[in-house]
Design an enzyme around this catalytic site. Structure first.
Site, PDB file in Angstrom:
ATOM      1  N   GLU A 260       0.836  -1.212   0.000  1.00  0.00           N
ATOM      2  CA  GLU A 260       0.000   0.000   0.000  1.00  0.00           C
ATOM      3  C   GLU A 260       0.869   1.259   0.000  1.00  0.00           C
ATOM      4  OE1 GLU A 260      -2.411  -1.488   3.365  1.00  0.00           O
ATOM      5  OE2 GLU A 260      -4.140  -1.010   2.116  1.00  0.00           O
TER       6      GLU A 260
ATOM      7  N   GLU B 298      -3.894  -9.489   3.439  1.00  0.00           N
ATOM      8  CA  GLU B 298      -4.673  -9.224   4.654  1.00  0.00           C
ATOM      9  C   GLU B 298      -5.800 -10.224   4.870  1.00  0.00           C
ATOM     10  OE1 GLU B 298      -3.464  -6.944   2.648  1.00  0.00           O
ATOM     11  OE2 GLU B 298      -2.873  -5.135   3.738  1.00  0.00           O
TER      12      GLU B 298
HETATM   13  C1  3H9 Z   1      -1.553  -5.081   6.957  1.00  0.00           C
HETATM   14  O1  3H9 Z   1      -0.561  -4.732   6.391  1.00  0.00           O
HETATM   15  C2  3H9 Z   1      -2.758  -4.193   7.175  1.00  0.00           C
HETATM   16  C3  3H9 Z   1      -2.710  -2.948   6.351  1.00  0.00           C
HETATM   17  O2  3H9 Z   1      -3.596  -3.071   5.288  1.00  0.00           O
HETATM   18  C4  3H9 Z   1      -2.987  -1.735   7.164  1.00  0.00           C
HETATM   19  C5  3H9 Z   1      -4.332  -1.668   7.772  1.00  0.00           C
HETATM   20  C6  3H9 Z   1      -4.623  -0.396   8.539  1.00  0.00           C
HETATM   21  N1  3H9 Z   1       3.901  -8.240  11.696  1.00  0.00           N
HETATM   22  O3  3H9 Z   1       7.279 -15.613   8.475  1.00  0.00           O
HETATM   23  P1  3H9 Z   1       8.667 -15.517   8.957  1.00  0.00           P
HETATM   24  C7  3H9 Z   1       7.521 -11.826  12.055  1.00  0.00           C
HETATM   25  S1  3H9 Z   1      -1.668  -6.631   7.634  1.00  0.00           S
HETATM   26  C8  3H9 Z   1       4.562  -8.668  12.780  1.00  0.00           C
HETATM   27  O4  3H9 Z   1       9.223 -16.627   9.754  1.00  0.00           O
HETATM   28  P2  3H9 Z   1       9.639 -15.671   6.253  1.00  0.00           P
HETATM   29  C9  3H9 Z   1       7.182 -13.297  12.283  1.00  0.00           C
HETATM   30  O5  3H9 Z   1       6.248 -13.435  13.309  1.00  0.00           O
HETATM   31  C10 3H9 Z   1      -0.109  -7.394   7.321  1.00  0.00           C
HETATM   32  N2  3H9 Z   1       5.475  -9.662  12.713  1.00  0.00           N
HETATM   33  O6  3H9 Z   1       9.673 -15.163   7.762  1.00  0.00           O
HETATM   34  C11 3H9 Z   1       8.531 -13.847  12.641  1.00  0.00           C
HETATM   35  O7  3H9 Z   1       8.807 -13.502  13.993  1.00  0.00           O
HETATM   36  P3  3H9 Z   1       9.573 -14.509  14.945  1.00  0.00           P
HETATM   37  C12 3H9 Z   1      -0.010  -7.890   5.935  1.00  0.00           C
HETATM   38  C13 3H9 Z   1       5.725 -10.190  11.529  1.00  0.00           C
HETATM   39  O8  3H9 Z   1      10.863 -15.136   5.639  1.00  0.00           O
HETATM   40  C14 3H9 Z   1       9.489 -13.041  11.752  1.00  0.00           C
HETATM   41  O9  3H9 Z   1       8.782 -11.858  11.418  1.00  0.00           O
HETATM   42  N3  3H9 Z   1       1.210  -8.629   5.803  1.00  0.00           N
HETATM   43  C15 3H9 Z   1       5.067  -9.787  10.373  1.00  0.00           C
HETATM   44  O10 3H9 Z   1       9.346 -17.107   6.206  1.00  0.00           O
HETATM   45  C16 3H9 Z   1       9.903 -13.756  10.491  1.00  0.00           C
HETATM   46  O11 3H9 Z   1       8.728 -14.170   9.804  1.00  0.00           O
HETATM   47  C17 3H9 Z   1       1.258  -9.963   6.018  1.00  0.00           C
HETATM   48  O12 3H9 Z   1       0.272 -10.573   6.319  1.00  0.00           O
HETATM   49  C18 3H9 Z   1       4.125  -8.739  10.482  1.00  0.00           C
HETATM   50  N4  3H9 Z   1       3.469  -8.267   9.423  1.00  0.00           N
HETATM   51  O13 3H9 Z   1       8.359 -14.980   5.610  1.00  0.00           O
HETATM   52  C19 3H9 Z   1       2.590 -10.606   5.839  1.00  0.00           C
HETATM   53  N5  3H9 Z   1       5.520 -10.515   9.327  1.00  0.00           N
HETATM   54  O14 3H9 Z   1      10.911 -14.717  14.321  1.00  0.00           O
HETATM   55  C20 3H9 Z   1       2.921 -11.483   7.014  1.00  0.00           C
HETATM   56  C21 3H9 Z   1       6.437 -11.345   9.822  1.00  0.00           C
HETATM   57  O15 3H9 Z   1       9.565 -13.826  16.267  1.00  0.00           O
HETATM   58  N6  3H9 Z   1       4.222 -12.059   6.922  1.00  0.00           N
HETATM   59  N7  3H9 Z   1       6.571 -11.164  11.148  1.00  0.00           N
HETATM   60  O16 3H9 Z   1       8.743 -15.751  14.937  1.00  0.00           O
HETATM   61  C22 3H9 Z   1       4.549 -13.084   6.111  1.00  0.00           C
HETATM   62  O17 3H9 Z   1       3.743 -13.552   5.326  1.00  0.00           O
HETATM   63  C23 3H9 Z   1       5.925 -13.649   6.194  1.00  0.00           C
HETATM   64  O18 3H9 Z   1       6.467 -13.300   7.445  1.00  0.00           O
HETATM   65  C24 3H9 Z   1       6.890 -13.156   5.101  1.00  0.00           C
HETATM   66  C25 3H9 Z   1       8.335 -13.614   5.422  1.00  0.00           C
HETATM   67  C26 3H9 Z   1       6.436 -13.738   3.770  1.00  0.00           C
HETATM   68  C27 3H9 Z   1       6.927 -11.653   5.032  1.00  0.00           C
END
Ligand code: 3H9
Length: 706
Positions: free
Chosen positions: A108, A128
């Site tokens: 975004e 999301e």
């Molecule tokens: C959003 O953006 C809403 C907006 O529209 C605004 C609205 C107002 N937040 O997955 P990994 C942590 S909603 C907090 O193992 P990978 C994860 O918990 C969001 N923490 O790595 C982990 O922590 P720990 C939309 C996050 O390389 C560490 O980072 N975005 C977040 O396998 C490593 O993560 C998503 O839904 C986060 N957003 O995969 C994307 N993301 O080491 C969510 C990660 O303590 N994230 N962490 O366990 C993912 O899909 C994957 O993490 C990603 C990397 C593909 C990015």
């Protein structure tokens, strides 16, 4: 600004480079949006800055909003001062430079920037919906203006990660930069556009919205197309409503509508469950008894022993993720059969359009059929997937011990045989562990790693990592009958059979579970897998255990020759060439006759009772597993149910769901059924303690280390 600041600024010959540095994934945690806003505003006020580049430090651009802050008390955003609004209003152009991931709020921000450049390995998306919300920072308003409402709805309702090259074709990315040269290319792009008088803003475009004006039916069609997978959920529908608003309302009104639709979701039951599932799936990778820095054994080549349905599916999993894999069968005939099954599976996907022919051929080329053990000796890892009988497995592991190079990992895909029996026929039990796939192995996400008494820490840590590398979610289980996933699922299977003896019909049970959110019901699933496997294992159990409770009706069905879909009849009846299960009144009659013969009283069941009987039985067993320390944490069991059994994700998982009913109520009901049905419902003392202390099931810690 010093290193360690969340957002850094540097003036590179007139280009303001704004670097987001919030490891590990540059989530928009408190301080990050403020840092971006501050630097964009400062750059606008600074005559020495002509244009800006927004770039991420480390491995990603921005992975989105900080999910941990959702559902907590946060100050509401100040309209007009939100990051996307400040970027959008910037008089000087901003180039978003994308590597790694630009997801959710990250994309975004890129959409509110004026230009987007990315390396080919980058991925963008609005995921999301997968955590029960919608893109709430303008994504639902800008993406349809950029790529058209249809394509936007597809991306937003699926949440899929779009590779940069596809995003470039779609028009999300303006330019591709060479790998490793993103910063330079983005600065060069910023220089090129620095003097643009009219900064291009997506909000001002409406040409792509014409698609919806020409055919307002696209929204209804989209709602229909997602109806099955979006059952019981609100977020996917709010996503569509937000895109519809983008097409029908002026931009600012659309932004307000997006916010309203977002607010409806943030604290919904489904969003809370999905957030829980997201973090549980990250937690499951953490191994409390194995140091994080344990060096992993390198895996470049793999071998599978056994080209049956399971072995073939495992080989497909490896090929999908680029591992060359040797598939071993002693007989050429069995090998040929296995390979044609793999080819047929791929061909079905090609026909359905989910796989290209080129990709099919690439994968097939990675699978090398072999017939001699010597051919696999140099592989880094071997996974045995032969017939589920101890002597057969022992034989295979003796051979593997002879031929495999030192240090090779020896994994077994057993679903229930004691890992130590298998390990102990080798002279290297430290290299042996279980890696249990779930059928179909190339589809199901769960990869249950089973810890033998002598499995070395790096044997286990490498197995956990390997699962991840082949697109699975790895979870660790202690060695023991059925390990964790299947053991916790077994009482569910028992109860469904017993309820049919007592008067419920397979179609009623299936409907309850489909309404609950399973893609298909448990009896249809059994028909799909084939009823003979369960029959054989029941017969074996009955021979070993004189107290074993027979499943008389399930046995009767197999003895009638109804083995499931493959014979055209099982718990249901099937038309030739069609997989739709049809209730069979003839079978219902037979079931009633058998129940009468067994003297089992018949009664009616309500849906709630069916649901509870199936799932509470499993919750009780899960508590026994925790009591015995066969799993690291309760949430790992939830992850296993999501990835191994298709438990509806928006219900969090078995234990999370049970918590929505309440641990005290679960315990009360189990006690009542213990009185009514006897020993098999004896409540686990572990569950009793949780109920007495009011501890949520999902937070329960095992009684002893694994
Ligand atoms: C959003 O953006 C809403 C907006 O529209 C605004 C609205 C107002 N937040 O997955 P990994 C942590 S909603 C907090 O193992 P990978 C994860 O918990 C969001 N923490 O790595 C982990 O922590 P720990 C939309 C996050 O390389 C560490 O980072 N975005 C977040 O396998 C490593 O993560 C998503 O839904 C986060 N957003 O995969 C994307 N993301 O080491 C969510 C990660 O303590 N994230 N962490 O366990 C993912 O899909 C994957 O993490 C990603 C990397 C593909 C990015």
């Amino acid at each position: 600004m010093p290193e360690g600041t969340l957002v850094r600024f540097e003036n590179v010959d007139g280009i303001g480079v704004i670097t987001i540095d919030n490891p590990p994934v540059n989530a928009l945690s408190p301080g990050v949006p403020e840092g971006i806003v501050e630097n964009v505003e400062r750059s606008n006020a600074d005559p020495a800055v002509r244009a800006m580049v927004l770039i991420g430090a480390g491995r990603s651009f921005i992975a989105g909003a900080d999910i941990r802050t959702f559902g907590t008390r946060r100050a509401p955003p100040v309209e007009g001062r939100r990051t996307h609004q400040i970027l959008d209003a910037s008089q000087k152009p901003v180039v978003a430079a994308i590597h790694g991931y630009a997801l959710g709020g990250g994309l975004e921000i890129a959409l509110a920037s004026h230009y987007r450049i990315a390396v080919p390995s980058a991925k963008v998306g609005l995921p999301e919906v997968l955590i029960g919300i919608l893109p709430g920072s303008g994504g639902t308003q800008r993406l349809p203006r950029l790529i058209g409402p249809k394509a936007a709805m597809e991306m937003i309702t699926s949440g899929r990660h779009v590779p940069a090259e596809e995003a470039h074709r779609l028009g999300i990315i303006d330019e591709l930069a060479p790998e490793g040269g993103l910063r330079e290319a983005a600065i060069a792009m910023a220089r090129r556009v620095a003097d643009t008088r009219l900064v291009p803003r997506i909000r001002d475009r409406d040409d792509k919205l014409a698609e919806a004006k020409a055919d307002p039916g696209i929204f209804e069609a989209m709602r229909k197309s997602i109806a099955r997978r979006a059952r019981n959920q609100k977020a996917p529908y709010n996503c569509i409503a937000a895109v519809e608003a983008a097409c029908n309302l002026p931009f600012e009104d659309g932004i307000r509508r997006e916010r309203e639709l977002f607010d409806e979701l943030e604290n919904s039951a489904e969003a809370r469950a999905l957030r829980y599932a997201f973090f549980a799936e990250r937690e499951v990778a953490k191994l409390p008894d194995i140091p994080r820095d344990t060096p992993l054994r390198p895996i470049k080549t793999a071998a599978i022993v056994g080209a049956g349905t399971m072995g073939g599916g495992i080989a497909m999993s490896f090929a999908e993720f680029d591992f060359p894999v040797k598939l071993l069968e002693a007989s050429q005939e069995a090998l040929d059969r296995g390979l044609s099954r793999i080819r047929a599976n791929y061909e079905t996907s090609v026909k359905r359009g989910s796989l290209t022919e080129a990709e099919m051929n690439r994968r097939l080329a990675l699978i090398e059929p072999v017939t001699r053990y010597d051919d696999i000796g140099q592989c880094d890892v071997v996974i045995e997937a032969v017939f589920e009988r101890i002597p057969v497995k022992e034989e295979v592991f003796k051979k593997l011990d002879q031929v495999m190079k030192p240090g090779a990992l020896l994994y077994t895909n057993t679903s229930g045989i004691d890992i130590d029996i298998i390990a102990n026929v080798t002279k290297r039990p430290q290299d042996v562990a279980g890696t249990h796939f779930f059928a179909p192995a190339n589809v199901m996400k769960l990869f249950e790693v089973v810890k033998g008494a002598k499995s070395a820490p790096d044997t286990l840590a490498t197995a956990m990592d390997l699962g991840r590398k082949i697109g699975k979610i790895s979870g660790m289980a202690g060695n023991g009958d059925g390990f964790v996933a299947n053991r916790s699922r077994t009482p569910f299977g028992t109860e469904m059979n017993i309820m049919v003896e007592e008067g419920a019909l397979p179609e009623q049970v299936d409907k309850v579970m489909v309404d609950f959110g399973y893609p298909i019901g448990p009896f249809s699933t059994a028909d799909l897998s084939g009823l003979d496997i369960g029959y054989d294992s029941r017969q074996r159990r009955a021979q070993q255990d004189p107290n074993y409770r027979k499943m008389q009706i399930a046995d009767m069905i197999v003895e009638m020759g109804r083995l499931g879909q493959k014979t055209g009849a099982g718990w249901f009846r099937y038309e030739k060439g069609d997989r739709t299960p049809h209730p069979d009144p003839e079978l219902a009659q037979k079931i009633r006759e058998k129940a009468a013969e067994l003297g089992i009283a018949q009664r009616t069941f309500n849906d709630e009772e069916i649901l509870r009987r199936l799932l509470f039985a499993s919750v009780n067993e899960a508590c026994k597993i925790l009591e015995e320390g066969k799993v690291y944490r309760a949430s790992d069991i939830d992850v296993m149910w999501l990835g191994g059994f298709n438990f509806p994700r928006y219900r969090g998982g078995l234990m999370y769901w049970a918590d929505t009913i309440g641990v005290a109520e679960v315990y009360r009901q189990i006690q009542a059924w213990h009185q009514q049905y006897g020993a098999r419902w004896a409540p686990s003392p572990f569950l009793r303690r949780l109920a007495e202390t009011g501890t949520p099931l999902r937070e329960a810690k095992p009684s002893r280390p694994m």
